[in-house]
Design a protein around this motif. Sequence first.
Motif, PDB file in Angstrom:
ATOM      1  N   CYS A 196       0.582  -1.118   0.057  1.00 14.84           N
ATOM      2  CA  CYS A 196       0.291  -0.062  -0.009  1.00 14.84           C
ATOM      3  C   CYS A 196       0.942   1.321   0.267  1.00 14.84           C
ATOM      4  O   CYS A 196       1.570   1.408   1.110  1.00 14.84           O
TER       5      CYS A 196
ATOM      6  N   CYS B 284      -0.559   3.275   3.736  1.00 14.63           N
ATOM      7  CA  CYS B 284      -0.537   2.724   5.171  1.00 14.63           C
ATOM      8  C   CYS B 284       0.782   1.345   5.115  1.00 14.63           C
ATOM      9  O   CYS B 284       1.391   0.772   5.829  1.00 14.63           O
TER      10      CYS B 284
ATOM     11  N   CYS C  10      -5.910  -0.911  -1.450  1.00 11.81           N
ATOM     12  CA  CYS C  10      -5.449  -1.294  -0.302  1.00 11.81           C
ATOM     13  C   CYS C  10      -7.396  -1.430   0.366  1.00 11.81           C
ATOM     14  O   CYS C  10      -7.447  -0.810   0.548  1.00 11.81           O
TER      15      CYS C  10
ATOM     16  N   CYS D 230      -6.976   0.220   3.657  1.00 14.60           N
ATOM     17  CA  CYS D 230      -7.412   2.597   3.841  1.00 14.60           C
ATOM     18  C   CYS D 230      -7.421   3.066   2.525  1.00 14.60           C
ATOM     19  O   CYS D 230      -7.234   4.766   2.462  1.00 14.60           O
TER      20      CYS D 230
HETATM   21 ZN   LIG Z   1      -3.155   1.282   3.254  1.00 12.72          ZN
END
Ligand SMILES: [Zn+2]
Length: 450
Positions: free
Chosen positions: A10, A13, A25, A28
């Motif tokens: 990601c 994150c 992702c 998030c």
């Molecule tokens: Zn993420």
Amino acid sequence: METSTYQLRCRECGKTWGNQPRSICEDCFSPLEITYDYDSIRQRISRDLITSRAPNLWRYRELLPLPAGYLPSLPVGYTPLVSVPRLGDQIGSRRLFVKNDAVCLPTLSFKDRVVAVALANARSFGFKTVACSSTGNLANAVAAQAAREGFKAWIFIPSDLEPAKILGTQVFGAEVVRINGSYDHVNRLCSQIADEHLPGEPGSGERGSDERGSDEHGWGFVNVNLRPYYAEGSKTVGYEIAEQLGWKLPDNVVVPMAGGSLITKIKKAFDELILLGLVDPKPVKFFGAQASGCSPISTAVKQYCDEIEPQRPKTIARSLAIGNPADGHYALQAIGKSGGWAEDVSDHEVVQSIQLLAESEGIFTETAGGVTVGTARKLIHQDRILPDETTVLCITGNGLKTTDVLADAYEAETPIAPKLAEFEAYLAAKAASLPAAFVAAADSSTAAVA
Ligand SMILES: [Zn+2]
Ligand SMILES: *Cc1c(COP(=O)(O)O)cnc(C)c1O
């Protein structure tokens, strides 16, 4: 089983997701990209190893997300990097180069690179059907390489694409779906289809018998669920530029932007070469180029804005007509951090710039290349690019695909009979018309000086 030297991570994150057909992702909702085990790659790669291999993009295979044992069937990439002194004279640069992906194989645009890498992964994920949303060149590249590799292809395009790009997709036997809407509408539809056709989570068994796809693994959308793999193919433009400059980085690159991915991946390529000790560290300025009629990224740059305001595209540069660019945010970052800039040019300047490149250097580019040349000219005028710096213009597509924009620029000559006397009469008529034209031009230029 051999552990892979790359996987999805990601961008926000940092969570890693292994290798699967997924671009967002789950935690998030940020985009995923491929991350590599550079320590292991450093031990296996060298300039000598790379240059000992055939001149195509697979020579950088350690730096691409390729399944173990993958055997490529097409020599994609490794296009010429040419010095363009006459164009340089015209626009004010003494060290100007063109990276000429107008002659990328097999379909004459840089999209052949991204598709080559995406299809390698489509195969290993078990897809039998590949698909894409496209502004034209991606359609050509997916259709051709799918035919070559034995995939079925579904291509989704805005209905107003250039005829040559539509025909150049159909000829490969692809299913072409024309959508009444902009690329952004087409892309949204493809995201929905990709969700519907995605295989279930490993072990969840949730797809089962209500599978709607035409094959059990769903569809591999090269720029949707395979996007992180696809995007890595763009890095090869950067590796090639560095290698062709004698393993040196340029001072500036000017890159046309649609979704904004290519410019970020050229930067990633340069950063990786530095990290691996294959080139000396050096700051490179990244300059983004757009058409004024679709300029969400260059507008944000010029307004010192962190957010991209989506636009409704209206430009002849259809290959760049993405109003809501998926990687716009990261393109902004790459440009800003490098000390570069972005500009945009009118449709009129696009046509003039296509002609300028063709007349000065014998390179016939499509509208996107006109955008790049026109933007470079503007940036040099603004002193953002200096005459003695090494500057590379990325020419990403071929002019034979967008001849419609030149339709009004040239008159069809009246044909003559195949007789010497006719030709002599023709020449005499031409000569008679020339001096008058010269006199008129000379008069007006003296008037302008006075
Ligand atoms: Zn993420
Ligand atoms: C797709 C495309 C681009 C831009 O690519 P992004 O990575 O989406 O910014 C540039 N030039 C041509 C000819 C293209 O087809």
